[in-house]
Design a protein around this motif. Structure first.
Motif, mmCIF file in Angstrom:
data_model
loop_
_atom_site.group_PDB
_atom_site.id
_atom_site.type_symbol
_atom_site.label_atom_id
_atom_site.label_comp_id
_atom_site.label_asym_id
_atom_site.label_seq_id
_atom_site.Cartn_x
_atom_site.Cartn_y
_atom_site.Cartn_z
ATOM 1 N N ASN A 71 4.543 -3.078 -9.764
ATOM 2 C CA ASN A 71 3.895 -4.238 -10.372
ATOM 3 C C ASN A 71 2.846 -4.847 -9.456
ATOM 4 O O ASN A 71 2.960 -4.805 -8.227
ATOM 5 C CB ASN A 71 4.937 -5.289 -10.752
ATOM 6 C CG ASN A 71 5.827 -4.821 -11.887
ATOM 7 O OD1 ASN A 71 5.425 -3.988 -12.696
ATOM 8 N ND2 ASN A 71 7.043 -5.349 -11.948
ATOM 9 N N ALA A 72 1.829 -5.457 -10.076
ATOM 10 C CA ALA A 72 0.665 -5.934 -9.333
ATOM 11 C C ALA A 72 1.030 -6.992 -8.301
ATOM 12 O O ALA A 72 0.518 -6.973 -7.174
ATOM 13 C CB ALA A 72 -0.384 -6.480 -10.306
ATOM 14 N N ASP A 73 1.906 -7.948 -8.662
ATOM 15 C CA ASP A 73 2.227 -9.007 -7.712
ATOM 16 C C ASP A 73 2.953 -8.454 -6.495
ATOM 17 O O ASP A 73 2.749 -8.921 -5.366
ATOM 18 C CB ASP A 73 3.037 -10.122 -8.383
ATOM 19 C CG ASP A 73 4.300 -9.626 -9.054
ATOM 20 O OD1 ASP A 73 4.445 -8.398 -9.241
ATOM 21 O OD2 ASP A 73 5.152 -10.464 -9.411
ATOM 22 N N GLU A 74 3.781 -7.430 -6.686
ATOM 23 C CA GLU A 74 4.484 -6.819 -5.558
ATOM 24 C C GLU A 74 3.554 -5.946 -4.728
ATOM 25 O O GLU A 74 3.775 -5.761 -3.522
ATOM 26 C CB GLU A 74 5.672 -6.008 -6.071
ATOM 27 C CG GLU A 74 6.745 -6.876 -6.713
ATOM 28 C CD GLU A 74 7.651 -6.108 -7.648
ATOM 29 O OE1 GLU A 74 7.304 -4.958 -7.999
ATOM 30 O OE2 GLU A 74 8.694 -6.659 -8.033
ATOM 31 N N GLN A 75 2.500 -5.410 -5.347
ATOM 32 C CA GLN A 75 1.526 -4.614 -4.601
ATOM 33 C C GLN A 75 0.729 -5.463 -3.613
ATOM 34 O O GLN A 75 0.072 -4.918 -2.730
ATOM 35 C CB GLN A 75 0.576 -3.900 -5.569
ATOM 36 C CG GLN A 75 1.224 -2.764 -6.339
ATOM 37 C CD GLN A 75 0.301 -2.140 -7.374
ATOM 38 O OE1 GLN A 75 -0.866 -2.517 -7.492
ATOM 39 N NE2 GLN A 75 0.814 -1.191 -8.139
ATOM 40 N N GLU A 76 0.798 -6.773 -3.745
ATOM 41 C CA GLU A 76 0.117 -7.659 -2.799
ATOM 42 C C GLU A 76 0.819 -7.725 -1.449
ATOM 43 O O GLU A 76 0.367 -8.433 -0.548
ATOM 44 C CB GLU A 76 0.036 -9.077 -3.372
ATOM 45 C CG GLU A 76 -0.820 -9.206 -4.620
ATOM 46 C CD GLU A 76 -0.835 -10.630 -5.157
ATOM 47 O OE1 GLU A 76 -0.425 -11.545 -4.408
ATOM 48 O OE2 GLU A 76 -1.242 -10.831 -6.307
ATOM 49 N N VAL A 77 1.920 -6.988 -1.292
ATOM 50 C CA VAL A 77 2.740 -7.045 -0.085
ATOM 51 C C VAL A 77 1.866 -7.064 1.167
ATOM 52 O O VAL A 77 0.864 -6.350 1.269
ATOM 53 C CB VAL A 77 3.724 -5.856 -0.052
ATOM 54 C CG1 VAL A 77 2.993 -4.522 -0.095
ATOM 55 C CG2 VAL A 77 4.614 -5.925 1.175
ATOM 56 N N ASN A 78 2.276 -7.883 2.127
ATOM 57 C CA ASN A 78 1.474 -8.124 3.328
ATOM 58 C C ASN A 78 1.655 -6.991 4.339
ATOM 59 O O ASN A 78 2.235 -7.168 5.411
ATOM 60 C CB ASN A 78 1.858 -9.470 3.939
ATOM 61 C CG ASN A 78 0.889 -9.902 5.023
ATOM 62 O OD1 ASN A 78 -0.243 -9.428 5.080
ATOM 63 N ND2 ASN A 78 1.340 -10.784 5.899
ATOM 64 N N VAL A 79 1.158 -5.813 3.978
ATOM 65 C CA VAL A 79 1.165 -4.649 4.865
ATOM 66 C C VAL A 79 -0.245 -4.072 4.853
ATOM 67 O O VAL A 79 -0.811 -3.825 3.787
ATOM 68 C CB VAL A 79 2.181 -3.584 4.408
ATOM 69 C CG1 VAL A 79 2.128 -2.371 5.328
ATOM 70 C CG2 VAL A 79 3.593 -4.161 4.374
ATOM 71 N N GLY A 80 -0.819 -3.847 6.028
ATOM 72 C CA GLY A 80 -2.194 -3.382 6.113
ATOM 73 C C GLY A 80 -3.141 -4.553 6.335
ATOM 74 O O GLY A 80 -2.744 -5.620 6.812
ATOM 75 N N SER A 81 -4.408 -4.367 5.980
ATOM 76 C CA SER A 81 -5.419 -5.417 6.150
ATOM 77 C C SER A 81 -5.448 -6.278 4.896
ATOM 78 O O SER A 81 -6.175 -5.999 3.942
ATOM 79 C CB SER A 81 -6.796 -4.791 6.407
ATOM 80 O OG SER A 81 -6.775 -4.024 7.591
ATOM 81 N N GLN A 140 -13.541 -2.620 1.879
ATOM 82 C CA GLN A 140 -13.981 -1.235 1.894
ATOM 83 C C GLN A 140 -13.746 -0.628 0.509
ATOM 84 O O GLN A 140 -12.834 -1.052 -0.210
ATOM 85 C CB GLN A 140 -13.197 -0.438 2.939
ATOM 86 C CG GLN A 140 -13.416 -0.887 4.369
ATOM 87 C CD GLN A 140 -14.815 -0.564 4.866
ATOM 88 O OE1 GLN A 140 -15.431 0.408 4.428
ATOM 89 N NE2 GLN A 140 -15.327 -1.383 5.773
ATOM 90 N N PRO A 141 -14.546 0.351 0.108
ATOM 91 C CA PRO A 141 -14.277 1.029 -1.169
ATOM 92 C C PRO A 141 -12.835 1.530 -1.224
ATOM 93 O O PRO A 141 -12.340 2.131 -0.269
ATOM 94 C CB PRO A 141 -15.278 2.187 -1.170
ATOM 95 C CG PRO A 141 -16.400 1.704 -0.310
ATOM 96 C CD PRO A 141 -15.759 0.880 0.768
ATOM 97 N N GLY A 142 -12.164 1.237 -2.332
ATOM 98 C CA GLY A 142 -10.755 1.579 -2.474
ATOM 99 C C GLY A 142 -9.832 0.409 -2.261
ATOM 100 O O GLY A 142 -8.626 0.516 -2.510
ATOM 101 N N ALA A 143 -10.361 -0.733 -1.810
ATOM 102 C CA ALA A 143 -9.526 -1.915 -1.607
ATOM 103 C C ALA A 143 -8.954 -2.388 -2.939
ATOM 104 O O ALA A 143 -9.572 -2.237 -3.995
ATOM 105 C CB ALA A 143 -10.338 -3.030 -0.955
ATOM 106 N N VAL A 160 -6.149 -0.797 2.150
ATOM 107 C CA VAL A 160 -4.896 -0.081 2.381
ATOM 108 C C VAL A 160 -5.079 0.812 3.601
ATOM 109 O O VAL A 160 -5.550 1.945 3.511
ATOM 110 C CB VAL A 160 -4.482 0.731 1.139
ATOM 111 C CG1 VAL A 160 -3.153 1.442 1.385
ATOM 112 C CG2 VAL A 160 -4.371 -0.189 -0.072
ATOM 113 N N ASN A 161 -4.746 0.256 4.751
ATOM 114 C CA ASN A 161 -4.829 1.016 5.998
ATOM 115 C C ASN A 161 -3.736 0.533 6.935
ATOM 116 O O ASN A 161 -2.977 -0.373 6.623
ATOM 117 C CB ASN A 161 -6.220 0.890 6.635
ATOM 118 C CG ASN A 161 -6.639 -0.554 6.835
ATOM 119 O OD1 ASN A 161 -5.812 -1.439 7.043
ATOM 120 N ND2 ASN A 161 -7.933 -0.815 6.765
#
Length: 446
Positions: free
Chosen positions: A342-352, A371-374, A444-445
């Motif tokens: 789910n979108a709200d869970e994809q906001e997880v604070n991992v990466g930049s 960056q492209p792909g963000a 996502v890095n």
């Protein structure tokens, strides 16, 4: 995860704020054909072929997501063999039955129906300690909020946003069966990133857990890199077996069949007792698949996203398609990422990850790091960033609807219900642009 009230909120956001979405000054569903191709955005990206993260880095990223979201993303191999009565009952009762008026096929749904559905949860069969079972899906499988096929909608005319449709699971996915319905037709399951009810006829139950783990741990595999791959006649029927982008298929070998090279893969099947067996299935090498995960590059992110361009919007996987968050999940799954559904869970604070400031100057500074792909998040919607063109930011996303402002000042409602390219100057129903509505953006890095 499977919270009916939160799901209802998301539907309301989609219908009220995104539907209609007004076109602002200079905003558009993209009509420049050049921008509707992956090559345009790949050519604009900086070092598009450079590897962003190695397989080891992606594995570390996944481990951190699981650490931060321990009740959302699971390593199923570590799932407990027993659940206490308190734990299982809590999971079964996590979703609330609708309290407002809802409809099915245009007809008002009665309270009696929900009382009967509540009985199907089979709470009375919960024991002090409940042993789990292990299984694989054998077909593309709907995950439902409650054990019913009946579509439940917020309005009598709606057929697109089924409140009880959670997501879909690909064939060959490992599951853990936590509980069964009263009529023994449904299983309450845990997948790697979702929980809900599925039809037991869609599962092959495993007697030997070690065999289940061995299949999960297969080191040689194909990854579906097209929007989907369909295998016809697999179950002796006309209905194809459908695998979405990012699905893994254990690879046995390569072989010549006729005049074409094929991959031979191993897929779970169901015997007459409903238990696990395996079949070897051939897939032409010309199919849109890749041996192992794709290299994680900007070019590949953009290319994968555009394989969905123009395809239908499908809430929770309806219509054999993707909604906004499964679009993001599937694209990144091609590289080995294990993201929440789910979108709200994809906001997880991992990466930049950037929690966007309200100050316009600060927001501009934060957005400059994209960056492209963000992933671009706002309430009820998520998009994949492509880049800038003539000072405007563009994204590709699975969009339900918007409204065009006509020359006479009136509005025309349009429902693309498909994956589109647009700039972020589109207006929401509250008058704010998509860009101003962004709350979280993340590269996502690692």
């Amino acid at each position: 995860m499977m919270m009916n009230l939160s799901k209802l909120f998301v539907v309301i956001v989609l219908l009220v704020l995104l539907d209609p979405v007004h076109m602002g000054e200079g905003a558009s569903m993209n009509r420049d054909l050049r921008m509707n191709t992956p090559e345009h955005w790949i050519n604009k990206a900086e070092e598009p072929a450079a590897v962003i993260m190695s397989a080891q880095n992606i594995s570390q990223y996944n481990a951190e997501v699981k650490r931060v979201l321990p009740t959302t993303i699971f390593d199923l191999r570590s799932y407990p063999a027993y659940l206490t009565a308190q734990s299982l009952t809590g999971l079964l009762q996590a979703a609330a039955m609708p309290q407002d008026t809802v409809y099915s096929k245009g007809v008002l749904v009665s309270d009696r129906y929900f009382d009967e559905l509540n009985q199907q949860l089979n709470i009375g069969a919960v024991k002090d300690y409940n042993k789990v079972a292990y299984a694989f899906t054998i077909v593309r499988t709907n995950v439902r909020t409650f054990p019913t096929r009946l579509g439940i909608f917020d309005t009598a005319s709606d057929r697109e946003f089924d409140l009880f449709q959670e997501t879909i699971i690909n064939p060959g996915e490992p599951l853990i069966i936590l509980h069964k319905s009263v009529n023994n037709e449904w299983g309450f399951i845990q997948s790697s990133n979702y929980r809900g009810w599925v039809l037991l006829d869609n599962l092959a139950v495993v007697r030997d857990r070690a065999e289940w783990v061995q299949y999960i741990d297969e080191q040689d595999f194909l990854v579906v890199t097209g929007s989907n791959v369909q295998l016809a006649g697999y179950h002796g029927t006309d209905a194809p077996l459908v695998f979405e982008m990012g699905a893994k298929l254990p690879l046995i070998r390569q072989a010549d069949i006729g005049n074409e090279d094929h991959y031979i893969v191993k897929l779970p099947a169901r015997d007459q007792l409903g238990e696990l067996s395996f079949k070897q299935v051939s897939i032409p090498r010309s199919a849109d698949v890749h041996v192992g995960y794709l290299p994680y590059t900007r070019a590949n992110i953009i290319s994968q996203a555009f394989k969905y361009y123009g395809q239908p919007y499908g809430w929770g996987g309806m219509h054999d398609s993707v909604d906004c968050s499964s679009f993001i999940m599937n694209v990144y799954r091609s590289f080995g990422f294990e993201l929440p559904r789910n979108a709200d869970e994809q906001e997880v604070n991992v990466g930049s990850v950037f929690q966007l400031k309200n100050n316009s100057r600060a927001r501009i500074a934060q957005l400059s790091f994209l960056q492209p792909g963000a992933a671009l998040h706002m309430n009820g919607h998520v998009m994949l960033y492509l880049g800038q063109e003539n000072g405007k930011r563009y994204a590709i996303h699975s969009l339900a609807s918007y409204t065009e402002r006509l020359d006479d000042g009136s509005f025309k409602r349009v429902r693309p219900m498909k994956v589109v390219v647009s700039d972020l100057n589109l207006l929401r129903g509250n008058g704010r642009t998509f860009e101003d509505s962004l709350t979280v953006v993340k590269n996502v890095n690692w």
